[in-house]
Enzyme design. Structure first.
Site, mmCIF file in Angstrom:
data_model
loop_
_atom_site.group_PDB
_atom_site.id
_atom_site.type_symbol
_atom_site.label_atom_id
_atom_site.label_comp_id
_atom_site.label_asym_id
_atom_site.label_seq_id
_atom_site.Cartn_x
_atom_site.Cartn_y
_atom_site.Cartn_z
ATOM 1 N N ASP A 226 -16.281 56.327 -89.249
ATOM 2 C CA ASP A 226 -15.297 55.427 -88.683
ATOM 3 C C ASP A 226 -13.992 55.497 -89.484
ATOM 4 O OD1 ASP A 226 -14.604 52.985 -86.971
ATOM 5 O OD2 ASP A 226 -14.361 52.176 -88.998
ATOM 6 N N GLU A 257 -13.835 60.122 -86.708
ATOM 7 C CA GLU A 257 -12.871 59.464 -85.841
ATOM 8 C C GLU A 257 -11.469 59.643 -86.423
ATOM 9 O OE1 GLU A 257 -11.756 55.058 -84.032
ATOM 10 O OE2 GLU A 257 -12.476 55.280 -86.087
#
Length: 696
Positions: A226, A257
């Site tokens: 993330d 990400e």
């Protein structure tokens, strides 16, 4: 203070050593009973498709692996962040992206249930990838889902103040990112006030690696990182160098990400793993809401290289901020997923989660703890088990690495292509069925259509096939003996799976007194057929904007109005004429303001550049009723989707002069006004007005 802290590995520890790793797992949550010999994922008979079961609880994922994902041929499941997190009073979905501790007792279940889920998925031949939140910890203080109390955001069970970036490395006065084009700020300052871990420190790198290694010891096979763009690639590489092998003896699979922006770029991270391709999803949205014939050039359209990327149609952020499609787009959305599985490119993902009307909305829960997924309840949209999607997972696995061939564009809404002699796929994005003759490299014979579970067939003769493709659907075949094994006659659950309806979201600005609610009622049966007793209640969670989602028939025009009902059931109608709207084949959103007739209304999109701490939001308030008449309780909340720019389209009267200002409200409701004089604006008789303001 005294705290538990993992003992860091010494610098220079061997990369991903294959020694026994089970011992470290017990540190996660005290004594966790582990299998004597952890099950190992063997996806040799599976493909690479990832089912992203976002924010499902561990029991539900275990069941889905056993009963759906494994039999269907999915290669892996992506699960939500497993660590203990913030537990705030509204139980918003983003609680889990604010870690409180690296304990695995979370809102999705206990550490023991997490371990059991991993074993169940492995037994079904499905690998497990967890969402790794390692850039930051929680911005908000409070109590976590396992009882951990945090009173200082820089003081957690795992980290001290020295483990975070401070003013020596972040140049902004409040330590938050203020310029997203400045790489130093993006990687050394705080995203939305979330304490930014000093990942350049070997102590921090080792602590993060220990957290991930504890999961690897339980059988986890890899990680979605993330907010990876906020961590320097060199730091990620150093963390990965400290990871052990998986229980199957392989390197953990890592995909990252890198949210779109000017800096850093996805290519900067290829050395650390694959990268989620936001551009791919944007291209699909453009094509399926325009001309699918544009997909003929998707490979050269600027999407990431296949060898370095993971594709997706939507995710939890982009379905909410409108960047990509969502289940609200009905069959158009499903069709985009089918194309993703058919087209040979990167590792594909299929997203399945719950239905929502407000962007912050919590998942179905009991006191914050996510309840079991029920795909038949209308609360969840389980695309992973849809008949067509399951069929295309099998098709995708059979086509394997065979290149795309025999591309044919029959119209702007109808295309077809093959994968050599391994399979053929044709889709129709139009609103009526279409029949065409396609050239194919498939051998002559009769094949079952996997899209409908094998209920229909296609005959190939002399290298061609006449195919009738239903509206907003596809036809795909690869094996004459295909048999649907799971997901047969399944539309994925929820309202988004219907072929005859789309989602209509109604947003109405209306100030009310306590005990009074707002409803929408209209000419369709789904809107109560003008019967106020059957009017659809709207949610006040975004007050003073009331919102609700209704499934309406495709290609249908309808009229509607908003009403208010007080606690005694007394009804107050809007004073303006009936409103009207038309549904096409994609989701629609209707924005209105109480008593502002459509004919007299226009829209102004307010854009305000303002940095905030986590939990603080920006609102606009002004002199006219549509802007709250200077009442801060009725101020309009702006969206942080493009943070630090806060935006929202507001319906206001045409040809009207008004004044306005921006305010900030923290989690306790405390209001801060921007300084200076009131701003002013005058609308004309057209539409599409915008402001571009900066907090003062």
């Amino acid at each position: 203070m005294t705290r538990f802290r993992r003992t860091p590995r010494p610098p220079g520890a061997l990369r991903r050593t294959g020694t026994a790793v089970a011992a470290g797992a017990l540190a996660l949550a005290g004594a966790v009973a582990l299998p004597a010999a952890p099950a190992q994922a063997d996806a040799s008979a599976k493909g690479d498709v990832i089912a992203n079961l976002w924010e499902w609880n561990w029991d539900s994922i275990a069941s889905e692996c056993t009963n759906v994902l494994g039999p269907a041929g999915y290669g892996a499941v992506q699960v939500a962040p497993p660590a203990e997190s913030l537990k705030q009073s509204s139980y918003y979905w983003w609680d889990v992206y604010q870690p409180y501790s690296y304990n695995l007792n979370s809102r999705f279940g206990t550490a023991a249930k997490f371990a059991s889920m991993v074993s169940a998925c492995h037994a079904a031949g499905v690998k497990v990838y967890t969402d790794a939140v390692i850039n930051h910890t929680a911005a908000q203080t409070g109590t976590g889902y396992n009882g951990t109390t945090v009173t200082n955001k820089y003081d957690t069970p795992d980290w001290d103040r020295a483990d975070y970036h401070d003013s020596t490395s972040c140049p902004t006065s409040d330590l938050t990112i203020q310029d997203y084009s400045n790489l130093t700020q993006v990687q050394n300052c705080e995203l939305l006030g979330l304490p930014d871990l000093k990942t350049g420190s070997d102590t921090v790198r080792a602590g993060i690696a220990d957290f991930l290694n504890d999961q690897l010891a339980l059988g986890v096979d890899g990680f979605r990182v993330d907010a990876a763009k906020h961590i320097p690639e060199a730091d990620l590489a150093a963390i990965e160098a400290k990871l052990t092998d998986t229980t199957s003896g392989k390197d953990p699979y890592v995909f990252q990400e890198i949210y779109p922006g000017s800096t850093p770029q996805p290519a900067d991270y290829y050395a650390s793993g694959d990268v989620l391709d936001f551009t791919y999803a944007s291209k699909l949205k453009s094509a399926f809401q325009g001309n699918v014939s544009d997909l003929a050039s998707i490979a050269s359209s600027g999407i990431l290289p296949a060898a370095n990327s993971v594709s997706f149609v939507t995710n939890h952020d982009t379905e909410r901020n409108g960047l990509h499609m969502s289940y609200k787009d009905g069959d158009t959305y499903k069709l985009a997923n089918l194309f993703q599985l058919a087209y040979k490119w990167s590792t594909p993902t299929v997203y399945a989660s719950w239905e929502w009307t407000q962007s912050d909305q919590a998942p179905p829960n009991s006191s914050g703890f996510v309840t079991n997924t029920d795909c038949s309840s209308g609360s969840w949209y389980c695309l992973d088990r849809d008949t067509a999607v399951v069929g295309m997972v099998a098709w995708h696995n059979a086509a394997d690495t065979t290149a795309v061939s025999d591309w044919q564009t029959k119209s702007s809404g109808v295309i077809g292509f093959g994968r050599g002699g391994a399979g053929f796929f044709a889709l129709n994005n139009g609103s009526s069925s279409a029949t065409y003759t396609f050239t194919t490299s498939m051998a002559d014979g009769t094949y079952k259509n996997v899209i409908d579970g094998g209920a229909s067939t296609v005959t190939v003769s002399g290298g061609s096939a006449s195919i009738t493709i239903p509206a907003k659907s596809a036809v795909a075949f690869y094996n004459s003996s295909y048999t649907c094994t799971v997901g047969c006659d399944d539309t994925g659950g929820g309202d988004g799976g219907s072929s005859s309806t789309v989602s209509a979201t109604f947003n109405e600005y209306a100030s009310t007194t306590s005990g009074t609610s707002v409803y929408v009622v209209g000419s369709l049966s789904a809107l109560g057929a003008w019967d106020t007793s059957k009017a659809v209640p709207l949610s006040s969670s975004g007050y003073p904007v009331w919102s609700g989602e209704v499934s309406v028939p495709i290609n249908t025009s309808f009229t509607f109005k908003y009403i208010k009902k007080d606690a005694s059931g007394n009804v107050t109608w809007e004073s303006n004429a009936n409103r009207s709207a038309s549904a096409g084949t994609s989701a629609l959103t209707v924005n209105s303001s109480w008593n502002v007739a459509t004919a007299d209304a226009t829209d102004v999109t307010f854009n305000e550049y303002a940095t905030t701490d986590w939990g603080t939001n920006v609102y606009v308030v002004g002199s006219i009723a549509s802007l709250g008449s200077w009442n801060t309780s009725d101020a309009i909340p702006l969206s942080s989707a493009a943070y630090p720019t806060w935006s929202r389209m507001v319906i206001v009267p045409r040809s009207t002069a008004f004044t306005y200002k921006y305010i900030k409200k923290d989690g306790s409701g405390n209001v801060t006004w921007e300084s200076g004089t009131n701003r002013s604006y005058t609308t004309g008789s057209s539409s599409g007005y915008t402001t571009s303001d900066t907090w003062k």
